[in-house]
Design a protein around this motif. Structure first.
Motif, PDB file in Angstrom:
ATOM      1  N   HIS A 127      31.735  47.479  51.288  1.00  0.00           N
ATOM      2  CA  HIS A 127      32.374  46.692  50.228  1.00  0.00           C
ATOM      3  C   HIS A 127      33.842  46.435  50.560  1.00  0.00           C
ATOM      4  CE1 HIS A 127      33.258  45.513  46.063  1.00  0.00           C
ATOM      5  NE2 HIS A 127      34.219  46.425  46.027  1.00  0.00           N
ATOM      6  N   GLN A 128      34.565  47.467  50.939  1.00  0.00           N
ATOM      7  CA  GLN A 128      35.999  47.354  51.210  1.00  0.00           C
ATOM      8  C   GLN A 128      36.292  46.524  52.458  1.00  0.00           C
ATOM      9  OE1 GLN A 128      38.088  51.052  52.045  1.00  0.00           O
ATOM     10  NE2 GLN A 128      39.827  50.355  50.828  1.00  0.00           N
ATOM     11  N   HIS A 129      35.318  46.382  53.328  1.00  0.00           N
ATOM     12  CA  HIS A 129      35.512  45.638  54.566  1.00  0.00           C
ATOM     13  C   HIS A 129      34.855  44.254  54.550  1.00  0.00           C
ATOM     14  CE1 HIS A 129      36.789  49.622  55.745  1.00  0.00           C
ATOM     15  NE2 HIS A 129      37.460  49.033  56.712  1.00  0.00           N
ATOM     16  N   GLY A 130      34.504  43.781  53.348  1.00  0.00           N
ATOM     17  CA  GLY A 130      34.021  42.414  53.202  1.00  0.00           C
ATOM     18  C   GLY A 130      32.572  42.190  53.566  1.00  0.00           C
ATOM     19  N   GLU A 131      31.801  43.239  53.658  1.00  0.00           N
ATOM     20  CA  GLU A 131      30.361  43.109  53.878  1.00  0.00           C
ATOM     21  C   GLU A 131      29.718  43.176  52.498  1.00  0.00           C
ATOM     22  OE1 GLU A 131      29.172  46.065  56.787  1.00  0.00           O
ATOM     23  OE2 GLU A 131      31.058  45.754  57.859  1.00  0.00           O
ATOM     24  N   TRP A 132      29.567  42.014  51.874  1.00  0.00           N
ATOM     25  CA  TRP A 132      29.232  41.918  50.457  1.00  0.00           C
ATOM     26  C   TRP A 132      27.779  42.252  50.129  1.00  0.00           C
ATOM     27  CZ3 TRP A 132      33.851  42.388  49.265  1.00  0.00           C
ATOM     28  CH2 TRP A 132      34.873  41.561  49.706  1.00  0.00           C
ATOM     29  N   GLY A 133      26.960  42.443  51.129  1.00  0.00           N
ATOM     30  CA  GLY A 133      25.584  42.866  50.885  1.00  0.00           C
ATOM     31  C   GLY A 133      24.665  41.733  50.505  1.00  0.00           C
ATOM     32  N   GLU A 191      32.977  33.574  46.514  1.00  0.00           N
ATOM     33  CA  GLU A 191      33.755  33.992  45.342  1.00  0.00           C
ATOM     34  C   GLU A 191      34.456  35.320  45.608  1.00  0.00           C
ATOM     35  OE1 GLU A 191      35.520  33.756  41.688  1.00  0.00           O
ATOM     36  OE2 GLU A 191      34.292  32.197  42.615  1.00  0.00           O
ATOM     37  N   ASN A 192      33.774  36.249  46.276  1.00  0.00           N
ATOM     38  CA  ASN A 192      34.405  37.519  46.636  1.00  0.00           C
ATOM     39  C   ASN A 192      35.563  37.305  47.596  1.00  0.00           C
ATOM     40  OD1 ASN A 192      32.970  39.293  45.050  1.00  0.00           O
ATOM     41  ND2 ASN A 192      31.583  39.945  46.660  1.00  0.00           N
ATOM     42  N   ILE A 235      35.878  42.161  42.271  1.00  0.00           N
ATOM     43  CA  ILE A 235      35.011  41.984  43.445  1.00  0.00           C
ATOM     44  C   ILE A 235      33.713  42.742  43.197  1.00  0.00           C
ATOM     45  CG2 ILE A 235      34.789  42.370  45.925  1.00  0.00           C
ATOM     46  CD1 ILE A 235      37.940  42.540  45.923  1.00  0.00           C
ATOM     47  N   LEU A 236      32.587  42.073  43.404  1.00  0.00           N
ATOM     48  CA  LEU A 236      31.280  42.687  43.199  1.00  0.00           C
ATOM     49  C   LEU A 236      30.420  42.519  44.439  1.00  0.00           C
ATOM     50  CD1 LEU A 236      29.005  42.658  40.151  1.00  0.00           C
ATOM     51  CD2 LEU A 236      28.061  41.930  42.329  1.00  0.00           C
ATOM     52  N   VAL A 267      28.524  47.577  43.675  1.00  0.00           N
ATOM     53  CA  VAL A 267      29.831  48.194  43.874  1.00  0.00           C
ATOM     54  C   VAL A 267      30.840  47.190  43.322  1.00  0.00           C
ATOM     55  CG1 VAL A 267      31.477  49.160  45.513  1.00  0.00           C
ATOM     56  CG2 VAL A 267      29.018  49.382  45.949  1.00  0.00           C
ATOM     57  N   ILE A 268      31.628  47.627  42.359  1.00  0.00           N
ATOM     58  CA  ILE A 268      32.555  46.725  41.668  1.00  0.00           C
ATOM     59  C   ILE A 268      33.971  47.290  41.741  1.00  0.00           C
ATOM     60  CG2 ILE A 268      33.153  45.630  39.470  1.00  0.00           C
ATOM     61  CD1 ILE A 268      30.178  46.011  38.671  1.00  0.00           C
ATOM     62  N   THR A 269      34.889  46.485  42.243  1.00  0.00           N
ATOM     63  CA  THR A 269      36.308  46.836  42.230  1.00  0.00           C
ATOM     64  C   THR A 269      36.991  45.944  41.200  1.00  0.00           C
ATOM     65  OG1 THR A 269      36.300  47.469  44.561  1.00  0.00           O
ATOM     66  CG2 THR A 269      38.440  46.963  43.585  1.00  0.00           C
ATOM     67  N   GLU A 270      37.709  46.573  40.293  1.00  0.00           N
ATOM     68  CA  GLU A 270      38.382  45.833  39.228  1.00  0.00           C
ATOM     69  C   GLU A 270      39.530  44.988  39.770  1.00  0.00           C
ATOM     70  OE1 GLU A 270      37.107  45.553  36.290  1.00  0.00           O
ATOM     71  OE2 GLU A 270      35.559  47.030  36.750  1.00  0.00           O
ATOM     72  N   HIS A 271      39.917  43.990  39.026  1.00  0.00           N
ATOM     73  CA  HIS A 271      40.924  43.018  39.462  1.00  0.00           C
ATOM     74  C   HIS A 271      42.243  43.657  39.862  1.00  0.00           C
ATOM     75  CE1 HIS A 271      43.567  42.995  35.895  1.00  0.00           C
ATOM     76  NE2 HIS A 271      42.481  43.431  35.292  1.00  0.00           N
ATOM     77  N   ASP A 272      42.626  44.742  39.183  1.00  0.00           N
ATOM     78  CA  ASP A 272      43.910  45.375  39.495  1.00  0.00           C
ATOM     79  C   ASP A 272      43.793  46.450  40.581  1.00  0.00           C
ATOM     80  OD1 ASP A 272      42.590  47.356  38.093  1.00  0.00           O
ATOM     81  OD2 ASP A 272      44.087  47.507  36.495  1.00  0.00           O
ATOM     82  N   ARG A 273      42.574  46.597  41.130  1.00  0.00           N
ATOM     83  CA  ARG A 273      42.283  47.524  42.243  1.00  0.00           C
ATOM     84  C   ARG A 273      42.521  48.981  41.854  1.00  0.00           C
ATOM     85  NH1 ARG A 273      40.587  42.950  42.999  1.00  0.00           N
ATOM     86  NH2 ARG A 273      41.180  41.655  44.768  1.00  0.00           N
ATOM     87  N   CYS A 274      42.471  49.294  40.561  1.00  0.00           N
ATOM     88  CA  CYS A 274      42.701  50.671  40.117  1.00  0.00           C
ATOM     89  C   CYS A 274      41.441  51.522  40.209  1.00  0.00           C
ATOM     90  CB  CYS A 274      43.273  50.704  38.703  1.00  0.00           C
ATOM     91  SG  CYS A 274      42.104  50.188  37.433  1.00  0.00           S
TER      92      CYS A 274
END
Length: 98
Positions: free
Chosen positions: A41-47, A56-57, A67-68, A81-88
């Motif tokens: 997910h963190q490396h842009g392999e969106w699955g 969109e990601n 990012i989903l 795997v979902i990362t919120e907009h503020d990356r928190c």
């Protein structure tokens, strides 16, 4: 001849990571680890997403949106795997929990 593998840099911070109990059980039952899916997910392999959702990601990484990613486990079940907009925070969850 030696083959060199280049590792991509992380595209965004994950923040705090969380996983729901149902997702953790499903991942571990398949002999996998949550870190595998977080890394992808963190490396842009969106699955397992369509081209439009992947694009969109890519935009979301640049613009700071949520990012989903979606992955199919070896047993055929899907997780998000979902990362919120503020990356928190980044959360791994079973599709049924979304």
């Amino acid at each position: 001849m030696t083959t060199m593998t280049m590792q991509r840099q992380a595209l965004f911070p994950l923040g705090q990571t969380a996983i729901t109990p149902a997702c953790l059980e499903e991942v571990l039952t398949c002999g996998e680890t949550p870190s595998r899916y977080l890394h992808q997910h963190q490396h842009g392999e969106w699955g397992d997403l369509g081209a439009e959702d992947k694009a969109e990601n890519d935009l979301s990484v640049q613009q700071g949106y949520r990012i989903l990613s979606a992955y199919v486990l070896p047993n055929g079940k899907r997780i998000y795997v979902i990362t919120e907009h503020d990356r928190c925070v980044t959360t791994l969850l079973h599709v049924s929990q979304y």
